[in-house]
Write an enzyme that holds these catalytic residues in place. Structure first.
Site, PDB file in Angstrom:
ATOM      1  N   HIS A  80      -8.271   1.304  -4.566  1.00  0.00           N
ATOM      2  CA  HIS A  80      -9.317   0.979  -3.741  1.00  0.00           C
ATOM      3  C   HIS A  80     -10.014   2.279  -3.196  1.00  0.00           C
ATOM      4  O   HIS A  80      -9.457   3.315  -2.425  1.00  0.00           O
ATOM      5  CB  HIS A  80      -8.776   0.509  -2.314  1.00  0.00           C
ATOM      6  CG  HIS A  80      -9.492   0.349  -1.161  1.00  0.00           C
ATOM      7  ND1 HIS A  80      -8.960  -0.154   0.019  1.00  0.00           N
ATOM      8  CD2 HIS A  80     -11.019   0.284  -1.043  1.00  0.00           C
ATOM      9  CE1 HIS A  80     -10.220  -0.464   0.866  1.00  0.00           C
ATOM     10  NE2 HIS A  80     -11.178  -0.179   0.282  1.00  0.00           N
ATOM     11  N   MET A 129      -9.002   8.196  -0.097  1.00  0.00           N
ATOM     12  CA  MET A 129      -9.882   8.463   0.953  1.00  0.00           C
ATOM     13  C   MET A 129     -10.332   9.872   0.643  1.00  0.00           C
ATOM     14  O   MET A 129      -9.348  10.854   0.353  1.00  0.00           O
ATOM     15  CB  MET A 129      -9.151   8.584   2.238  1.00  0.00           C
ATOM     16  CG  MET A 129      -8.554   7.011   2.404  1.00  0.00           C
ATOM     17  SD  MET A 129      -7.571   7.319   4.172  1.00  0.00           S
ATOM     18  CE  MET A 129      -6.663   5.518   3.820  1.00  0.00           C
ATOM     19  N   MET A 185     -11.594  -5.808   4.643  1.00  0.00           N
ATOM     20  CA  MET A 185     -11.119  -4.939   5.476  1.00  0.00           C
ATOM     21  C   MET A 185     -10.796  -5.615   6.966  1.00  0.00           C
ATOM     22  O   MET A 185     -11.824  -6.085   7.602  1.00  0.00           O
ATOM     23  CB  MET A 185     -11.891  -3.432   5.445  1.00  0.00           C
ATOM     24  CG  MET A 185     -11.987  -2.838   4.560  1.00  0.00           C
ATOM     25  SD  MET A 185     -10.557  -2.274   3.703  1.00  0.00           S
ATOM     26  CE  MET A 185      -9.720  -1.099   5.106  1.00  0.00           C
ATOM     27  N   MET A 219     -12.277   4.431  -1.070  1.00  0.00           N
ATOM     28  CA  MET A 219     -12.808   4.723   0.094  1.00  0.00           C
ATOM     29  C   MET A 219     -13.613   6.194   0.194  1.00  0.00           C
ATOM     30  O   MET A 219     -13.206   7.177   0.728  1.00  0.00           O
ATOM     31  CB  MET A 219     -11.783   4.622   1.587  1.00  0.00           C
ATOM     32  CG  MET A 219     -11.605   3.305   1.428  1.00  0.00           C
ATOM     33  SD  MET A 219     -10.460   2.983   3.022  1.00  0.00           S
ATOM     34  CE  MET A 219      -8.891   3.172   2.026  1.00  0.00           C
ATOM     35  N   GLY A 241      -9.390   3.916   6.950  1.00  0.00           N
ATOM     36  CA  GLY A 241      -9.198   5.365   7.057  1.00  0.00           C
ATOM     37  C   GLY A 241      -7.962   5.375   7.369  1.00  0.00           C
ATOM     38  O   GLY A 241      -7.726   6.794   7.204  1.00  0.00           O
ATOM     39  N   PHE A 242      -7.345   4.732   8.237  1.00  0.00           N
ATOM     40  CA  PHE A 242      -5.988   5.098   8.466  1.00  0.00           C
ATOM     41  C   PHE A 242      -4.986   3.879   8.421  1.00  0.00           C
ATOM     42  O   PHE A 242      -5.604   2.754   8.625  1.00  0.00           O
ATOM     43  CB  PHE A 242      -5.952   5.535  10.232  1.00  0.00           C
ATOM     44  CG  PHE A 242      -6.860   6.603  10.464  1.00  0.00           C
ATOM     45  CD1 PHE A 242      -6.250   8.034  10.190  1.00  0.00           C
ATOM     46  CD2 PHE A 242      -8.252   6.631  10.861  1.00  0.00           C
ATOM     47  CE1 PHE A 242      -6.944   9.104  10.595  1.00  0.00           C
ATOM     48  CE2 PHE A 242      -8.815   7.864  10.903  1.00  0.00           C
ATOM     49  CZ  PHE A 242      -8.154   8.908  10.817  1.00  0.00           C
ATOM     50  N   GLY A 243      -3.667   4.156   8.315  1.00  0.00           N
ATOM     51  CA  GLY A 243      -2.721   3.047   8.166  1.00  0.00           C
ATOM     52  C   GLY A 243      -2.023   2.775   9.721  1.00  0.00           C
ATOM     53  O   GLY A 243      -2.261   3.543  10.589  1.00  0.00           O
ATOM     54  N   GLY A 244      -1.627   1.553   9.619  1.00  0.00           N
ATOM     55  CA  GLY A 244      -1.009   1.252  11.024  1.00  0.00           C
ATOM     56  C   GLY A 244      -1.798   0.632  12.235  1.00  0.00           C
ATOM     57  O   GLY A 244      -1.249   0.578  13.166  1.00  0.00           O
ATOM     58  N   SER A 270       0.858  -1.305   0.018  1.00  0.00           N
ATOM     59  CA  SER A 270       0.026  -0.143   0.127  1.00  0.00           C
ATOM     60  C   SER A 270       0.886   1.235   0.066  1.00  0.00           C
ATOM     61  O   SER A 270       1.663   1.301   0.943  1.00  0.00           O
ATOM     62  CB  SER A 270      -0.784   0.092   1.150  1.00  0.00           C
ATOM     63  OG  SER A 270      -1.437   1.340   1.185  1.00  0.00           O
ATOM     64  N   ASP A 294      -4.745   3.403  -1.861  1.00  0.00           N
ATOM     65  CA  ASP A 294      -5.909   4.061  -1.148  1.00  0.00           C
ATOM     66  C   ASP A 294      -6.354   5.227  -1.270  1.00  0.00           C
ATOM     67  O   ASP A 294      -5.814   6.274  -1.050  1.00  0.00           O
ATOM     68  CB  ASP A 294      -5.860   3.634   0.349  1.00  0.00           C
ATOM     69  CG  ASP A 294      -5.647   2.094   0.636  1.00  0.00           C
ATOM     70  OD1 ASP A 294      -6.510   1.500   0.556  1.00  0.00           O
ATOM     71  OD2 ASP A 294      -4.310   1.844   1.390  1.00  0.00           O
ATOM     72  N   GLY A 333       1.182  -2.162   4.094  1.00  0.00           N
ATOM     73  CA  GLY A 333       1.592  -1.067   3.990  1.00  0.00           C
ATOM     74  C   GLY A 333       2.733  -0.721   5.188  1.00  0.00           C
ATOM     75  O   GLY A 333       3.806  -0.883   4.627  1.00  0.00           O
ATOM     76  N   SER A 334       2.223  -0.406   6.087  1.00  0.00           N
ATOM     77  CA  SER A 334       3.490  -0.486   7.336  1.00  0.00           C
ATOM     78  C   SER A 334       4.390  -1.527   7.403  1.00  0.00           C
ATOM     79  O   SER A 334       5.646  -1.394   7.590  1.00  0.00           O
ATOM     80  CB  SER A 334       2.739   0.011   8.689  1.00  0.00           C
ATOM     81  OG  SER A 334       1.825   1.118   8.581  1.00  0.00           O
ATOM     82  N   ASP A 341      -7.144  -6.174   3.482  1.00  0.00           N
ATOM     83  CA  ASP A 341      -6.475  -5.000   3.647  1.00  0.00           C
ATOM     84  C   ASP A 341      -6.537  -4.597   4.976  1.00  0.00           C
ATOM     85  O   ASP A 341      -7.740  -4.339   5.519  1.00  0.00           O
ATOM     86  CB  ASP A 341      -7.187  -3.838   2.533  1.00  0.00           C
ATOM     87  CG  ASP A 341      -6.385  -2.698   2.799  1.00  0.00           C
ATOM     88  OD1 ASP A 341      -5.592  -2.468   3.355  1.00  0.00           O
ATOM     89  OD2 ASP A 341      -7.134  -1.778   1.901  1.00  0.00           O
ATOM     90  N   GLY A 342      -5.379  -4.612   5.649  1.00  0.00           N
ATOM     91  CA  GLY A 342      -5.367  -4.168   7.107  1.00  0.00           C
ATOM     92  C   GLY A 342      -4.755  -4.722   7.930  1.00  0.00           C
ATOM     93  O   GLY A 342      -5.061  -5.840   8.146  1.00  0.00           O
ATOM     94  N   GLY A 343      -3.390  -4.219   8.599  1.00  0.00           N
ATOM     95  CA  GLY A 343      -2.693  -4.874   9.634  1.00  0.00           C
ATOM     96  C   GLY A 343      -2.211  -6.296   9.265  1.00  0.00           C
ATOM     97  O   GLY A 343      -1.895  -7.266   9.863  1.00  0.00           O
ATOM     98  N   HIS A 390      -0.729  -0.959  -4.347  1.00  0.00           N
ATOM     99  CA  HIS A 390      -2.141  -0.607  -3.985  1.00  0.00           C
ATOM    100  C   HIS A 390      -2.273   0.718  -3.442  1.00  0.00           C
ATOM    101  O   HIS A 390      -1.486   1.337  -2.675  1.00  0.00           O
ATOM    102  CB  HIS A 390      -2.338  -1.531  -2.646  1.00  0.00           C
ATOM    103  CG  HIS A 390      -3.883  -1.423  -2.019  1.00  0.00           C
ATOM    104  ND1 HIS A 390      -4.998  -2.156  -2.666  1.00  0.00           N
ATOM    105  CD2 HIS A 390      -4.378  -0.695  -1.103  1.00  0.00           C
ATOM    106  CE1 HIS A 390      -5.878  -1.698  -1.908  1.00  0.00           C
ATOM    107  NE2 HIS A 390      -5.607  -1.057  -1.071  1.00  0.00           N
TER     108      HIS A 390
END
Length: 221
Positions: free
Chosen positions: A68, A39, A139, A70, A144-147, A10, A37, A199-200, A177-179, A35
């Site tokens: 993606h 927003m 999701m 959002m 809405g937020f990374g990390g 991401s 995102d 991402g992170s 997507d996420g974590g 990827h």
């Protein structure tokens, strides 16, 4: 049968001051997609980047752009993202009043169509929509937020969705997507995931290419 997942780093977690460098790094890695995102500050609290930045990414990127959205009223921008060179365009189930029409418009614009589901949205609601989608993005954090930390009941949602897709004989991809980190990659692949957005875990690692390679080489039987 051995299963592995494609990795889609991401760019939201990339260094925006050196974005071209990070895009080239992903191109040179074992990642499958970039990827992106998008927003709007309405559907989700945060605002990311808009069309000029994506246009700049497309000029550098050699691998497909997995976009993606959002955002509210995504139908307004389907042609715009097609013109920017998006390869996949994913919209949120929760943001689409006429989901079938939206998916058809995305495909008619030459892109692959995706549906994203928020953590609270059950996969059973996709029963009548799977045939119109090329990928389903689950999701695994609140968008809405990374990390953010991974939501554990995602594994069960993946298994349920994998069963739905297989029972219909479809080739729809499951994207998470996420974590996502190297530590949960194997469990997600085992549950039935096809594409992992990271991402992170990638961009904050000491060696992003090695992290991508580690995740891409994770296989299960």
């Amino acid at each position: 049968m051995k299963r592995t997942a494609q990795i889609a780093p991401s760019l939201l977690a990339a260094d925006f001051g050196n974005l071209d460098k990070d895009v080239r790094m992903v191109d040179e890695s074992q990642a499958a997609w970039h990827h992106i995102d998008v927003m709007d500050g309405v559907f989700v609290p945060n605002i990311s980047y808009g069309m000029p930045v994506i246009k700049a990414i497309r000029k550098v990127a050699q691998k497909p752009l997995d976009v993606h959205l959002m955002i509210v009223q995504p139908d307004r921008y389907i042609e715009t993202f097609a013109g920017l060179g998006a390869n996949n365009l994913t919209v949120h189930y929760e943001a689409c009043t006429h989901l079938h029409r939206t998916l058809q418009a995305i495909r008619n614009s030459g892109m692959k169509a995706g549906i994203a589901l928020n953590p609270h949205t059950p996969v059973s609601l996709l029963e009548n929509s799977l045939e119109g989608a090329d990928l389903i993005c689950l999701m695994s954090v609140n968008p809405g937020f990374g990390g953010q930390s991974f939501i554990e009941n995602t594994y069960e949602k993946v298994r349920e969705l994998r069963s739905m897709i297989d029972s219909k004989g479809l080739k729809t991809l499951i994207e998470i997507d996420g974590g996502v980190t190297p530590d949960n990659t194997a469990k997600l692949v085992q549950a039935g995931a096809d594409v992992l957005v990271a991402g992170s875990a990638v961009f904050r690692s000491e060696d992003p290419k090695a992290t991508i390679a580690r995740m891409a080489s994770t296989d299960v039987y």
